[in-house]
Design a protein around this motif. Structure first.
Motif, mmCIF file in Angstrom:
data_model
loop_
_atom_site.group_PDB
_atom_site.id
_atom_site.type_symbol
_atom_site.label_atom_id
_atom_site.label_comp_id
_atom_site.label_asym_id
_atom_site.label_seq_id
_atom_site.Cartn_x
_atom_site.Cartn_y
_atom_site.Cartn_z
ATOM 1 N N GLY A 39 26.406 -21.927 -26.110
ATOM 2 C CA GLY A 39 25.870 -22.722 -25.011
ATOM 3 C C GLY A 39 24.532 -22.161 -24.574
ATOM 4 N N SER A 40 23.790 -22.923 -23.826
ATOM 5 C CA SER A 40 22.447 -22.498 -23.462
ATOM 6 C C SER A 40 22.223 -22.380 -21.957
ATOM 7 C CB SER A 40 21.426 -23.481 -24.036
ATOM 8 O OG SER A 40 21.646 -24.770 -23.496
ATOM 9 N N GLU A 41 23.223 -22.709 -21.151
ATOM 10 C CA GLU A 41 23.033 -22.647 -19.699
ATOM 11 C C GLU A 41 24.338 -22.352 -18.984
ATOM 12 O OE1 GLU A 41 21.649 -26.709 -19.262
ATOM 13 O OE2 GLU A 41 23.508 -27.231 -18.266
ATOM 14 N N THR A 42 24.205 -21.845 -17.783
ATOM 15 C CA THR A 42 25.333 -21.598 -16.898
ATOM 16 C C THR A 42 25.029 -22.263 -15.563
ATOM 17 O OG1 THR A 42 25.839 -19.485 -17.931
ATOM 18 C CG2 THR A 42 26.697 -19.825 -15.737
ATOM 19 N N THR A 43 26.012 -22.924 -14.983
ATOM 20 C CA THR A 43 25.853 -23.531 -13.660
ATOM 21 C C THR A 43 26.905 -22.955 -12.719
ATOM 22 O OG1 THR A 43 27.310 -25.386 -14.198
ATOM 23 C CG2 THR A 43 24.956 -25.704 -14.588
ATOM 24 N N GLU A 44 26.579 -22.937 -11.428
ATOM 25 C CA GLU A 44 27.560 -22.488 -10.441
ATOM 26 C C GLU A 44 27.394 -23.252 -9.145
ATOM 27 O OE1 GLU A 44 27.395 -18.343 -9.406
ATOM 28 O OE2 GLU A 44 25.719 -18.639 -8.059
ATOM 29 N N GLU A 45 28.532 -23.450 -8.488
ATOM 30 C CA GLU A 45 28.585 -24.064 -7.167
ATOM 31 C C GLU A 45 29.361 -23.115 -6.274
ATOM 32 O OE1 GLU A 45 30.226 -25.870 -9.841
ATOM 33 O OE2 GLU A 45 28.309 -26.714 -10.442
ATOM 34 N N VAL A 46 28.851 -22.877 -5.068
ATOM 35 C CA VAL A 46 29.472 -21.926 -4.140
ATOM 36 C C VAL A 46 29.578 -22.571 -2.767
ATOM 37 C CG1 VAL A 46 29.302 -19.643 -3.071
ATOM 38 C CG2 VAL A 46 28.416 -19.985 -5.376
ATOM 39 N N GLY A 47 30.709 -22.378 -2.101
ATOM 40 C CA GLY A 47 30.898 -22.794 -0.716
ATOM 41 C C GLY A 47 31.538 -21.656 0.045
ATOM 42 N N GLY A 48 31.124 -21.436 1.295
ATOM 43 C CA GLY A 48 31.692 -20.317 2.023
ATOM 44 C C GLY A 48 31.534 -20.414 3.522
ATOM 45 N N VAL A 49 32.085 -19.395 4.180
ATOM 46 C CA VAL A 49 32.052 -19.284 5.635
ATOM 47 C C VAL A 49 31.657 -17.853 5.987
ATOM 48 C CG1 VAL A 49 33.441 -19.382 7.749
ATOM 49 C CG2 VAL A 49 33.886 -20.997 5.903
ATOM 50 N N ASN A 50 30.733 -17.714 6.927
ATOM 51 C CA ASN A 50 30.350 -16.406 7.463
ATOM 52 C C ASN A 50 30.713 -16.366 8.936
ATOM 53 O OD1 ASN A 50 29.134 -15.749 4.998
ATOM 54 N ND2 ASN A 50 27.174 -16.596 5.643
ATOM 55 N N ALA A 51 31.388 -15.306 9.350
ATOM 56 C CA ALA A 51 31.716 -15.117 10.764
ATOM 57 C C ALA A 51 30.980 -13.883 11.261
ATOM 58 C CB ALA A 51 33.226 -14.945 10.948
ATOM 59 N N TYR A 52 30.103 -14.067 12.236
ATOM 60 C CA TYR A 52 29.320 -12.978 12.812
ATOM 61 C C TYR A 52 30.030 -12.527 14.084
ATOM 62 C CZ TYR A 52 25.708 -14.601 9.639
ATOM 63 O OH TYR A 52 24.995 -14.966 8.514
ATOM 64 N N LEU A 53 30.758 -11.418 13.998
ATOM 65 C CA LEU A 53 31.524 -10.938 15.141
ATOM 66 C C LEU A 53 30.647 -10.187 16.135
ATOM 67 C CD1 LEU A 53 34.678 -9.794 13.168
ATOM 68 C CD2 LEU A 53 34.193 -12.022 14.192
ATOM 69 N N ARG A 54 29.651 -9.429 15.611
ATOM 70 C CA ARG A 54 28.641 -8.739 16.431
ATOM 71 C C ARG A 54 27.294 -8.865 15.741
ATOM 72 N NH1 ARG A 54 30.689 -3.028 18.885
ATOM 73 N NH2 ARG A 54 32.160 -3.958 20.324
ATOM 74 N N GLY A 55 26.841 -10.077 15.589
ATOM 75 C CA GLY A 55 25.598 -10.316 14.867
ATOM 76 C C GLY A 55 25.737 -9.851 13.424
ATOM 77 N N HIS A 56 24.664 -9.292 12.874
ATOM 78 C CA HIS A 56 24.714 -8.788 11.502
ATOM 79 C C HIS A 56 25.378 -7.414 11.413
ATOM 80 C CE1 HIS A 56 22.486 -11.900 9.379
ATOM 81 N NE2 HIS A 56 21.756 -12.010 10.474
ATOM 82 N N ASP A 57 25.678 -6.789 12.553
ATOM 83 C CA ASP A 57 26.313 -5.468 12.539
ATOM 84 C C ASP A 57 27.771 -5.523 12.101
ATOM 85 O OD1 ASP A 57 23.948 -4.350 13.350
ATOM 86 O OD2 ASP A 57 24.516 -4.218 15.460
ATOM 87 N N VAL A 58 28.491 -6.571 12.486
ATOM 88 C CA VAL A 58 29.877 -6.769 12.056
ATOM 89 C C VAL A 58 30.011 -8.229 11.616
ATOM 90 C CG1 VAL A 58 32.316 -6.680 12.696
ATOM 91 C CG2 VAL A 58 30.714 -5.047 13.704
ATOM 92 N N LYS A 59 30.195 -8.402 10.303
ATOM 93 C CA LYS A 59 30.204 -9.752 9.738
ATOM 94 C C LYS A 59 31.300 -9.845 8.678
ATOM 95 C CE LYS A 59 26.693 -10.712 7.046
ATOM 96 N NZ LYS A 59 25.372 -11.149 6.534
ATOM 97 N N ILE A 60 31.985 -10.993 8.634
ATOM 98 C CA ILE A 60 32.988 -11.274 7.608
ATOM 99 C C ILE A 60 32.494 -12.475 6.802
ATOM 100 C CG2 ILE A 60 35.355 -11.998 7.150
ATOM 101 C CD1 ILE A 60 36.118 -10.674 9.824
#
Length: 90
Positions: A39-60
């Motif tokens: 094959g000559s190519e790779t494709t990807e699809e991503v979906g997600g959720v980010n939870a910022y509990l204390r801004g960028h200091d505590v993040k899930i």
């Protein structure tokens, strides 16, 4: 190439994210027949959720990725769920 987007459902606390991408595989040094098999190519699809509990200091972060190649025999479809916790210490 890739495209990425995010949207805060709850301002500064809960973010939905999506990314799509496509990569041409270089396959240097392989014959034309080997390139057709792999094959000559790779494709990807991503979906997600980010939870910022204390801004960028505590993040899930939790996301789901679906990745596939133009040849499913040598590079099968990959599905992955990933979770990460980021914590900053001062």
């Amino acid at each position: 190439m890739y495209g990425q987007a995010g949207y805060f459902v709850i301002a500064h606390h809960l973010q939905l994210v999506a990314r799509v991408g496509r990569t041409d595989l270089p396959l240097y040094g392989l014959s034309a027949a080997d390139r057709l098999l792999r094959g000559s190519e790779t494709t990807e699809e991503v979906g997600g959720v980010n939870a910022y509990l204390r801004g960028h200091d505590v993040k899930i972060q939790v996301d789901y990725t679906h990745s596939s190649s133009s040849d499913a025999q040598s590079a099968p479809t990959v599905q992955r769920i990933r979770a990460a916790v980021q914590m900053a210490f001062f």
